[in-house]
Design a protein around this motif. Structure first.
Motif, PDB file in Angstrom:
ATOM      1  N   MET A   1       0.658  -1.040  -0.321  1.00  0.00           N
ATOM      2  CA  MET A   1      -0.271  -0.208   0.185  1.00  0.00           C
ATOM      3  C   MET A   1       0.961   1.246  -0.069  1.00  0.00           C
ATOM      4  SD  MET A   1      -3.058  -1.319   2.009  1.00  0.00           S
ATOM      5  CE  MET A   1      -3.096   0.547   3.157  1.00  0.00           C
ATOM      6  N   GLY A   2       0.372   2.362  -0.594  1.00  0.00           N
ATOM      7  CA  GLY A   2       0.817   3.579  -0.301  1.00  0.00           C
ATOM      8  C   GLY A   2       0.444   4.148  -1.701  1.00  0.00           C
ATOM      9  N   PRO A   3       0.411   5.768  -1.839  1.00  0.00           N
ATOM     10  CA  PRO A   3       0.823   6.302  -3.143  1.00  0.00           C
ATOM     11  C   PRO A   3       0.112   5.827  -4.179  1.00  0.00           C
ATOM     12  CG  PRO A   3       2.502   7.477  -1.807  1.00  0.00           C
ATOM     13  CD  PRO A   3       1.783   6.068  -1.009  1.00  0.00           C
TER      14      PRO A   3
ATOM     15  N   ILE B   1       6.918   5.185  -6.020  1.00  0.00           N
ATOM     16  CA  ILE B   1       6.231   3.493  -6.418  1.00  0.00           C
ATOM     17  C   ILE B   1       7.582   2.402  -6.552  1.00  0.00           C
ATOM     18  CG2 ILE B   1       4.041   4.539  -6.792  1.00  0.00           C
ATOM     19  CD1 ILE B   1       4.799   4.419 -10.133  1.00  0.00           C
ATOM     20  N   PHE B   2       8.354   2.338  -6.758  1.00  0.00           N
ATOM     21  CA  PHE B   2       9.324   2.024  -7.588  1.00  0.00           C
ATOM     22  C   PHE B   2      10.582   1.358  -5.936  1.00  0.00           C
ATOM     23  CE2 PHE B   2       8.467   4.394 -11.409  1.00  0.00           C
ATOM     24  CZ  PHE B   2       8.248   2.940 -11.977  1.00  0.00           C
ATOM     25  N   SER B   3      10.247   1.901  -4.678  1.00  0.00           N
ATOM     26  CA  SER B   3      10.950   1.362  -3.448  1.00  0.00           C
ATOM     27  C   SER B   3      10.497   0.247  -3.555  1.00  0.00           C
ATOM     28  CB  SER B   3      10.218   2.504  -2.619  1.00  0.00           C
ATOM     29  OG  SER B   3       8.403   1.232  -2.183  1.00  0.00           O
ATOM     30  N   ILE B   4      11.574  -0.580  -2.853  1.00  0.00           N
ATOM     31  CA  ILE B   4      12.340  -1.616  -2.384  1.00  0.00           C
ATOM     32  C   ILE B   4      10.765  -2.190  -1.933  1.00  0.00           C
ATOM     33  CG2 ILE B   4      13.521  -3.592  -1.319  1.00  0.00           C
ATOM     34  CD1 ILE B   4      15.118  -1.815  -3.436  1.00  0.00           C
ATOM     35  N   ARG B   5      10.877  -1.473  -0.747  1.00  0.00           N
ATOM     36  CA  ARG B   5       9.390  -2.637  -0.345  1.00  0.00           C
ATOM     37  C   ARG B   5       7.944  -2.896  -0.570  1.00  0.00           C
ATOM     38  NH1 ARG B   5       4.585   0.306   2.212  1.00  0.00           N
ATOM     39  NH2 ARG B   5       5.370   2.582   0.821  1.00  0.00           N
ATOM     40  N   ARG B   6       8.050  -2.184  -1.538  1.00  0.00           N
ATOM     41  CA  ARG B   6       6.791  -2.502  -2.087  1.00  0.00           C
ATOM     42  C   ARG B   6       7.517  -3.014  -3.810  1.00  0.00           C
ATOM     43  NH1 ARG B   6       3.774   3.114  -4.060  1.00  0.00           N
ATOM     44  NH2 ARG B   6       2.023   2.520  -4.673  1.00  0.00           N
ATOM     45  N   ILE B   7       8.067  -3.601  -4.376  1.00  0.00           N
ATOM     46  CA  ILE B   7       8.504  -4.264  -5.423  1.00  0.00           C
ATOM     47  C   ILE B   7       9.051  -5.542  -5.120  1.00  0.00           C
ATOM     48  CG2 ILE B   7       9.877  -3.994  -7.373  1.00  0.00           C
ATOM     49  CD1 ILE B   7       7.941  -2.443  -7.990  1.00  0.00           C
ATOM     50  N   ARG B   8      10.273  -5.013  -3.410  1.00  0.00           N
ATOM     51  CA  ARG B   8      11.007  -6.422  -3.544  1.00  0.00           C
ATOM     52  C   ARG B   8      10.418  -7.527  -2.310  1.00  0.00           C
ATOM     53  NH1 ARG B   8      15.824  -6.893  -7.230  1.00  0.00           N
ATOM     54  NH2 ARG B   8      14.698  -5.355  -8.759  1.00  0.00           N
ATOM     55  N   ILE B   9      10.085  -6.195  -1.640  1.00  0.00           N
ATOM     56  CA  ILE B   9       9.911  -6.946   0.245  1.00  0.00           C
ATOM     57  C   ILE B   9       8.083  -7.433   0.192  1.00  0.00           C
ATOM     58  CG2 ILE B   9       9.576  -6.970   2.556  1.00  0.00           C
ATOM     59  CD1 ILE B   9      11.743  -5.465   2.105  1.00  0.00           C
ATOM     60  N   ALA B  10       7.171  -6.785  -0.786  1.00  0.00           N
ATOM     61  CA  ALA B  10       5.828  -7.356  -0.164  1.00  0.00           C
ATOM     62  C   ALA B  10       5.455  -8.147  -1.063  1.00  0.00           C
ATOM     63  CB  ALA B  10       4.883  -5.753  -0.696  1.00  0.00           C
ATOM     64  N   PRO B  11       6.255  -8.565  -2.430  1.00  0.00           N
ATOM     65  CA  PRO B  11       5.394  -9.281  -3.264  1.00  0.00           C
ATOM     66  C   PRO B  11       6.336 -10.576  -2.526  1.00  0.00           C
ATOM     67  CG  PRO B  11       6.183  -7.803  -4.508  1.00  0.00           C
ATOM     68  CD  PRO B  11       6.597  -7.208  -3.467  1.00  0.00           C
TER      69      PRO B  11
END
Length: 98
Positions: free
Chosen positions: A50-52, A70-80
Motif C-alpha cells: 500500500m501507498g500513494p 512506487i518503485f521503492s524496495i518495499r513495494r517492489i521486492r519485499i511485499a511480493p
C-alpha cells in the motif's frame, strides 16, 4: 452350509462408526496454525504494497507531478516476497498430514 462366526457383534458396530466419524476430518490443529501463519504473511505483504500512486502528492491527485515511491524496495521486492512465502506456507499447511 458352514458355521462362520461374525467378528463383530451389533454392539461393536456402533462403536466402530463413532470412531471412524471422529477421524474423518483431515486437518488438525497444526494445519490450522500453519494456515493462519500463511494468511498473516499474505496480509502483511499486501499491507506493505500500500501507498500513494505515481501521481499523488500529499494525498491529492496531481497529474503534473511524479512520485518515485512506487518503485521503492518495499513495494517492489519485499511485499511480493511476503505474499509468495505466505502462499507457499498455505500449500504446506494443506498438504501436511496430521
Amino acid at each position: 452350509m458352514s458355521n462362520k462366526t461374525n467378528k463383530f457383534s451389533a454392539a461393536d458396530f456402533g462403536k466402530e462408526t463413532e470412531a471412524s466419524k471422529e477421524n474423518t476430518f483431515y486437518f488438525g490443529k497444526e494445519n490450522f496454525k500453519w494456515m493462519l501463519i500463511g494468511l498473516a504473511c499474505i496480509v502483511v505483504g499486501f499491507l506493505l504494497m500500500m501507498g500513494p500512486d505515481a501521481n499523488t502528492v500529499d494525498g491529492k491527485f496531481d497529474p503534473n507531478s511524479w512520485n518515485d515511491d512506487i518503485f521503492s524496495i518495499r513495494r517492489i521486492r519485499i511485499a511480493p516476497l511476503f505474499v509468495i512465502i505466505g502462499f507457499a506456507i498455505e500449500v504446506y499447511a494443506i498438504l501436511k498430514k496430521k
